[in-house]
Motif scaffolding. Structure first.
Motif, PDB file in Angstrom:
ATOM      1  N   ASN A  62       0.913  -1.348   0.180  1.00 26.11           N
ATOM      2  CA  ASN A  62       0.206  -0.060  -0.033  1.00 26.11           C
ATOM      3  C   ASN A  62       0.925   1.250  -0.163  1.00 26.11           C
ATOM      4  O   ASN A  62       0.606   2.235  -0.844  1.00 26.11           O
TER       5      ASN A  62
ATOM      6  N   GLU B  84       0.879   4.005  -2.906  1.00 24.31           N
ATOM      7  CA  GLU B  84       0.547   5.288  -2.706  1.00 24.31           C
ATOM      8  C   GLU B  84       1.393   6.651  -2.939  1.00 24.31           C
ATOM      9  O   GLU B  84       1.258   7.565  -3.569  1.00 24.31           O
TER      10      GLU B  84
ATOM     11  N   LEU C   8      -5.824  10.475  -5.826  1.00 23.10           N
ATOM     12  CA  LEU C   8      -6.098   9.344  -5.354  1.00 23.10           C
ATOM     13  C   LEU C   8      -7.057   8.989  -4.190  1.00 23.10           C
ATOM     14  O   LEU C   8      -6.888   9.986  -3.240  1.00 23.10           O
ATOM     15  N   ARG C   9      -7.991   8.210  -4.005  1.00 17.79           N
ATOM     16  CA  ARG C   9      -8.979   7.804  -3.043  1.00 17.79           C
ATOM     17  C   ARG C   9      -8.804   6.402  -2.558  1.00 17.79           C
ATOM     18  O   ARG C   9      -8.620   5.600  -3.602  1.00 17.79           O
ATOM     19  N   ARG C  10      -8.869   6.223  -1.474  1.00 17.75           N
ATOM     20  CA  ARG C  10      -9.245   4.807  -0.952  1.00 17.75           C
ATOM     21  C   ARG C  10     -10.299   4.347  -0.223  1.00 17.75           C
ATOM     22  O   ARG C  10     -11.092   5.320   0.295  1.00 17.75           O
TER      23      ARG C  10
ATOM     24  N   TYR D  57      -8.382   1.303  -4.364  1.00 19.29           N
ATOM     25  CA  TYR D  57      -8.098   2.336  -4.834  1.00 19.29           C
ATOM     26  C   TYR D  57      -8.893   3.029  -5.682  1.00 19.29           C
ATOM     27  O   TYR D  57      -9.339   2.243  -6.708  1.00 19.29           O
TER      28      TYR D  57
ATOM     29  N   TRP E 184      -8.515   5.823  -8.456  1.00 17.99           N
ATOM     30  CA  TRP E 184      -7.712   7.132  -9.354  1.00 17.99           C
ATOM     31  C   TRP E 184      -8.633   7.896 -10.035  1.00 17.99           C
ATOM     32  O   TRP E 184      -9.189   7.443 -11.155  1.00 17.99           O
TER      33      TRP E 184
ATOM     34  N   ARG F 216     -15.127   6.812   1.193  1.00 14.22           N
ATOM     35  CA  ARG F 216     -13.875   6.909   0.692  1.00 14.22           C
ATOM     36  C   ARG F 216     -12.770   8.190   1.445  1.00 14.22           C
ATOM     37  O   ARG F 216     -13.630   9.053   1.986  1.00 14.22           O
TER      38      ARG F 216
ATOM     39  N   VAL G  68      -6.171  10.426  -0.325  1.00 11.39           N
ATOM     40  CA  VAL G  68      -4.914  10.070   0.104  1.00 11.39           C
ATOM     41  C   VAL G  68      -4.056  10.926  -0.607  1.00 11.39           C
ATOM     42  O   VAL G  68      -4.096  11.423  -1.790  1.00 11.39           O
TER      43      VAL G  68
END
Length: 204
Positions: free
Chosen positions: A2, A6, A27-29, A39, A41, A198, A201
């Motif tokens: 991870n 990232e 970027l989002r998780r 994730y 994108w 979400r 990141v």
């Protein structure tokens, strides 16, 4: 992997998709939902910016070296457009750390009724001023894919315990009993909803 992933995405975005560029990326998780741990994108821009997005060898090589080597599986690729008329509080949303998303699946040929409902809902959110709601329309009709995306931003999970006063505000705008009519209309036109929470990141 991870942390490596990232860091790799951050480096790639800084080089090819930085803020201010036509193809800014973030970027989002996914923290909760069917795809928790995945994730997302996200690349912002206009349709015209898609024609000028970086696709040369240098971009592809950087992606593979910085990001691709840490990816075991890629998900779907979709194209969404923001419906500004139905959305409220974009500037406020940009400053939120987390957000809740609803992937909405509509019954066939009921999109126009759903749009009318969202316009009414937008008026309530606009009146509250301290709340945000973004409405995205899918530009890729694929089998099993959602039709509409609804997004609400927030900072802390504790925020979800606060009464937004949405029902009261909606009825203040549209009249007593109007919320019940909204829910009945929702049940008539919506087939299903897939929800996620979400987190952003990085800094974008």
């Amino acid at each position: 992997m991870n942390k490596q992933f990232e860091a790799g995405v951050a480096a790639h975005n800084k080089k090819f998709h930085a803020p201010g560029k036509d193809n800014q990326a973030m970027l989002r998780r996914v923290e909760y939902g069917n795809k928790a741990g995945w994730y997302v994108w996200v690349m912002n821009g206009s349709y015209a910016s898609l024609d000028s997005r970086p696709v040369d060898d240098a971009h592809s090589k950087d992606w593979e070296e910085q990001v691709g080597q840490y990816v075991e599986e890629y998900g779907t690729t979709d194209l969404w457009s923001l419906n500004k008329e139905m959305s409220s509080g974009m500037d406020q949303f940009r400053n939120k750390k987390r957000y809740e998303t609803w992937a909405v699946y509509l019954k066939p040929w009921e999109g126009y009724r759903f749009d009318d409902s969202m316009k009414k809902l937008q008026k309530a959110f606009a009146k509250m001023s301290d709340r945000n709601m973004l409405v995205f329309e899918s530009e890729v009709s694929r089998k099993g894919g959602p039709d509409v995306g609804l997004v609400w931003g927030y900072d802390k999970f504790a925020d979800m315990e606060n009464d937004s006063k949405l029902v009261d505000t909606y009825e203040e705008v549209h009249g007593k009993g109007s919320w019940r009519l909204f829910l009945e209309e929702w049940k008539d036109v919506v087939e299903d909803v897939d929800m996620e929470h979400r987190v952003k990141v990085g800094d974008m």
